[in-house]
Design a protein around this motif. Structure first.
Motif, PDB file in Angstrom:
ATOM      1  N   ILE A  68       0.872  -1.180   0.000  1.00 24.21           N
ATOM      2  CA  ILE A  68       0.000   0.000   0.000  1.00 24.21           C
ATOM      3  C   ILE A  68       0.906   1.226   0.000  1.00 24.21           C
ATOM      4  CG2 ILE A  68      -1.787   1.292   1.215  1.00 24.21           C
ATOM      5  CD1 ILE A  68      -2.896  -1.340   0.440  1.00 24.21           C
ATOM      6  N   LEU A  69       0.670   2.141  -0.963  1.00 25.33           N
ATOM      7  CA  LEU A  69       1.417   3.402  -1.021  1.00 25.33           C
ATOM      8  C   LEU A  69       0.444   4.527  -0.678  1.00 25.33           C
ATOM      9  CD1 LEU A  69       4.063   4.924  -1.713  1.00 25.33           C
ATOM     10  CD2 LEU A  69       3.197   5.103  -4.068  1.00 25.33           C
ATOM     11  N   PRO A  70       0.409   4.972   0.585  1.00 24.54           N
ATOM     12  CA  PRO A  70      -0.511   6.042   0.970  1.00 24.54           C
ATOM     13  C   PRO A  70       0.073   7.404   0.610  1.00 24.54           C
ATOM     14  CG  PRO A  70       0.739   5.355   2.871  1.00 24.54           C
ATOM     15  CD  PRO A  70       1.222   4.505   1.718  1.00 24.54           C
ATOM     16  N   GLY A  71      -0.696   8.442   0.856  1.00 31.32           N
ATOM     17  CA  GLY A  71      -0.189   9.788   0.612  1.00 31.32           C
ATOM     18  C   GLY A  71      -1.226  10.838   0.935  1.00 31.32           C
ATOM     19  N   VAL A  72      -0.777  11.930   1.521  1.00 34.36           N
ATOM     20  CA  VAL A  72      -1.628  13.095   1.779  1.00 34.36           C
ATOM     21  C   VAL A  72      -0.791  14.342   1.510  1.00 34.36           C
ATOM     22  CG1 VAL A  72      -3.094  11.946   3.504  1.00 34.36           C
ATOM     23  CG2 VAL A  72      -1.021  13.138   4.236  1.00 34.36           C
ATOM     24  N   GLY A  73      -1.469  15.484   1.391  1.00 36.44           N
ATOM     25  CA  GLY A  73      -0.752  16.733   1.190  1.00 36.44           C
ATOM     26  C   GLY A  73      -0.437  16.976  -0.272  1.00 36.44           C
ATOM     27  N   SER A  74       0.664  17.670  -0.535  1.00 36.68           N
ATOM     28  CA  SER A  74       0.995  18.070  -1.895  1.00 36.68           C
ATOM     29  C   SER A  74       1.839  17.004  -2.596  1.00 36.68           C
ATOM     30  CB  SER A  74       1.759  19.396  -1.891  1.00 36.68           C
ATOM     31  OG  SER A  74       3.053  19.228  -1.345  1.00 36.68           O
ATOM     32  N   PHE A  75       1.759  17.003  -3.916  1.00 35.45           N
ATOM     33  CA  PHE A  75       2.459  16.026  -4.742  1.00 35.45           C
ATOM     34  C   PHE A  75       3.969  16.107  -4.547  1.00 35.45           C
ATOM     35  CE2 PHE A  75       4.474  14.615  -8.667  1.00 35.45           C
ATOM     36  CZ  PHE A  75       3.787  13.460  -8.989  1.00 35.45           C
ATOM     37  N   ASP A  76       4.542  17.301  -4.692  1.00 32.40           N
ATOM     38  CA  ASP A  76       5.994  17.435  -4.590  1.00 32.40           C
ATOM     39  C   ASP A  76       6.512  17.063  -3.201  1.00 32.40           C
ATOM     40  OD1 ASP A  76       6.239  18.169  -7.210  1.00 32.40           O
ATOM     41  OD2 ASP A  76       7.101  20.150  -6.827  1.00 32.40           O
ATOM     42  N   HIS A  77       5.746  17.413  -2.165  1.00 28.41           N
ATOM     43  CA  HIS A  77       6.170  17.064  -0.804  1.00 28.41           C
ATOM     44  C   HIS A  77       6.217  15.553  -0.635  1.00 28.41           C
ATOM     45  CE1 HIS A  77       6.734  17.362   3.499  1.00 28.41           C
ATOM     46  NE2 HIS A  77       5.623  16.677   3.722  1.00 28.41           N
ATOM     47  N   ALA A  78       5.185  14.868  -1.117  1.00 31.80           N
ATOM     48  CA  ALA A  78       5.155  13.412  -0.993  1.00 31.80           C
ATOM     49  C   ALA A  78       6.278  12.771  -1.805  1.00 31.80           C
ATOM     50  CB  ALA A  78       3.795  12.873  -1.433  1.00 31.80           C
ATOM     51  N   MET A  79       6.487  13.236  -3.029  1.00 33.16           N
ATOM     52  CA  MET A  79       7.559  12.670  -3.848  1.00 33.16           C
ATOM     53  C   MET A  79       8.925  12.927  -3.224  1.00 33.16           C
ATOM     54  SD  MET A  79       6.423  10.890  -6.374  1.00 33.16           S
ATOM     55  CE  MET A  79       8.118  10.552  -6.843  1.00 33.16           C
ATOM     56  N   THR A  80       9.117  14.120  -2.657  1.00 31.29           N
ATOM     57  CA  THR A  80      10.395  14.427  -2.012  1.00 31.29           C
ATOM     58  C   THR A  80      10.664  13.488  -0.848  1.00 31.29           C
ATOM     59  OG1 THR A  80      10.308  16.765  -2.663  1.00 31.29           O
ATOM     60  CG2 THR A  80      11.687  16.207  -0.778  1.00 31.29           C
ATOM     61  N   LEU A  81       9.646  13.265  -0.022  1.00 32.78           N
ATOM     62  CA  LEU A  81       9.824  12.373   1.120  1.00 32.78           C
ATOM     63  C   LEU A  81      10.109  10.942   0.671  1.00 32.78           C
ATOM     64  CD1 LEU A  81       7.080  13.623   3.606  1.00 32.78           C
ATOM     65  CD2 LEU A  81       9.550  13.973   3.746  1.00 32.78           C
ATOM     66  N   VAL A 105      -2.950  10.805  -2.598  1.00 33.06           N
ATOM     67  CA  VAL A 105      -1.739  11.302  -3.243  1.00 33.06           C
ATOM     68  C   VAL A 105      -0.848  10.127  -3.666  1.00 33.06           C
ATOM     69  CG1 VAL A 105       0.335  12.719  -2.943  1.00 33.06           C
ATOM     70  CG2 VAL A 105      -1.847  13.509  -2.050  1.00 33.06           C
ATOM     71  N   GLY A 106      -0.939   9.011  -2.974  1.00 32.16           N
ATOM     72  CA  GLY A 106      -0.219   7.815  -3.398  1.00 32.16           C
ATOM     73  C   GLY A 106      -0.650   7.342  -4.770  1.00 32.16           C
ATOM     74  N   MET A 107      -1.942   7.506  -5.104  1.00 29.60           N
ATOM     75  CA  MET A 107      -2.404   7.227  -6.466  1.00 29.60           C
ATOM     76  C   MET A 107      -1.821   8.234  -7.441  1.00 29.60           C
ATOM     77  SD  MET A 107      -6.167   7.767  -8.040  1.00 29.60           S
ATOM     78  CE  MET A 107      -6.569   7.416  -9.746  1.00 29.60           C
ATOM     79  N   GLN A 108      -1.853   9.521  -7.075  1.00 26.07           N
ATOM     80  CA  GLN A 108      -1.346  10.558  -7.969  1.00 26.07           C
ATOM     81  C   GLN A 108       0.137  10.362  -8.270  1.00 26.07           C
ATOM     82  OE1 GLN A 108      -2.404  14.346  -6.226  1.00 26.07           O
ATOM     83  NE2 GLN A 108      -4.570  13.814  -6.085  1.00 26.07           N
ATOM     84  N   GLN A 148      -8.272   7.232  -5.823  1.00 24.74           N
ATOM     85  CA  GLN A 148      -8.245   8.594  -5.318  1.00 24.74           C
ATOM     86  C   GLN A 148      -9.017   8.721  -4.011  1.00 24.74           C
ATOM     87  OE1 GLN A 148      -6.570  11.533  -6.619  1.00 24.74           O
ATOM     88  NE2 GLN A 148      -7.082  11.892  -4.472  1.00 24.74           N
ATOM     89  N   CYS A 149     -10.031   7.910  -3.846  1.00 26.04           N
ATOM     90  CA  CYS A 149     -10.821   7.925  -2.615  1.00 26.04           C
ATOM     91  C   CYS A 149     -10.029   7.287  -1.478  1.00 26.04           C
ATOM     92  CB  CYS A 149     -12.140   7.199  -2.836  1.00 26.04           C
ATOM     93  SG  CYS A 149     -11.936   5.579  -3.611  1.00 26.04           S
ATOM     94  N   HIS A 150     -10.613   7.329  -0.290  1.00 27.34           N
ATOM     95  CA  HIS A 150      -9.950   6.795   0.908  1.00 27.34           C
ATOM     96  C   HIS A 150     -10.664   5.518   1.364  1.00 27.34           C
ATOM     97  CE1 HIS A 150      -7.085  10.003   1.996  1.00 27.34           C
ATOM     98  NE2 HIS A 150      -7.946  10.807   1.406  1.00 27.34           N
ATOM     99  N   PRO A 151     -10.206   4.343   0.937  1.00 31.02           N
ATOM    100  CA  PRO A 151     -10.877   3.116   1.393  1.00 31.02           C
ATOM    101  C   PRO A 151     -10.779   2.905   2.894  1.00 31.02           C
ATOM    102  CG  PRO A 151      -8.839   2.608   0.230  1.00 31.02           C
ATOM    103  CD  PRO A 151      -9.094   4.068   0.022  1.00 31.02           C
TER     104      PRO A 151
END
Length: 204
Positions: free
Chosen positions: A42-55, A81-84, A184-187
């Motif tokens: 599972i690849l979760p993610g919240v917040g902005s795209f660049d922040h998640a990719m940077t982390l 954001v993990g989907m994005q 994109q939704c939150h299961p």
């Protein structure tokens, strides 16, 4: 073992709680060694795209994650954001995405059909199932899921779109390409439908 990738963003515990209720073994992956026994990721993610990719890029997990997903075909589910991050990039930032499913992440605010609607898109919405993706085994035709996002995945290949939802426009909210999936939704927040989707991902 289901491993939830813990690279610094996302509500990891919420996923672990759902899998515990389902009686399915799951744990965090905080280091490369934690990925070695993963049968599902599972690849979760919240917040902005660049922040998640940077982390993710700085976590030391990206290379072994790509090795397991792309090299060994371990099934993966990106969430929010993990989907994005599965896309090639996002209008929200400058960094490239993983590009595991070709597409671009777009802004509702910059799309005429949705620009005047409240941002972000938040709350419950119906999904229109468009494919026989294993994620939707034993589902009703229009399940309801919880959303919280201002950007959406614009899939390059319509064959990869497993479900859509409507917020001013019809947008791609579930994508599937072989063993790689994104929602994109939150299961983890979507009660019985979310639990069923996570169970299907883990067991099919």
């Amino acid at each position: 073992m289901i491993r939830v990738v813990d690279y610094g963003v996302g509500n990891i515990q919420a996923f672990l709680n759902v899998f515990k209720r389902l009686g399915l073994p799951a744990d965090r992956a905080k280091a490369p060694a934690d990925l070695t026994d993963a049968t599902r990721l599972i690849l979760p993610g919240v917040g902005s795209f660049d922040h998640a990719m940077t982390l993710l890029n700085q976590s030391g997990l990206r290379e072994p994650l790509e090795a397991r997903v792309q090299g060994e075909c371990v099934p993966v589910l990106g969430v929010c954001v993990g989907m994005q991050m599965l896309a090639g990039g996002s209008d929200e930032g400058q960094l490239p995405g993983l590009n595991w499913i070709p597409g671009r992440v777009r802004a509702f605010a910059q799309t005429p059909a949705s620009a005047q609607l409240p941002q972000p898109h938040m709350g419950w919405n119906d999904l229109q199932i468009l494919s026989d993706s294993p994620l939707f085994a034993d589902f009703a035709p229009t399940p309801r899921f919880y959303f919280l996002h201002s950007y959406f995945f614009d899939c390059a290949d319509r064959a990869h779109v497993a479900a859509s939802a409507t917020y001013g426009l019809s947008f791609d909210c579930v994508v599937s390409s072989g063993h790689i999936h994104g929602v994109q939704c939150h299961p983890e927040k979507s009660h019985q439908f979310g639990a069923q989707l996570l169970k299907n991902f883990a067991t099919t």
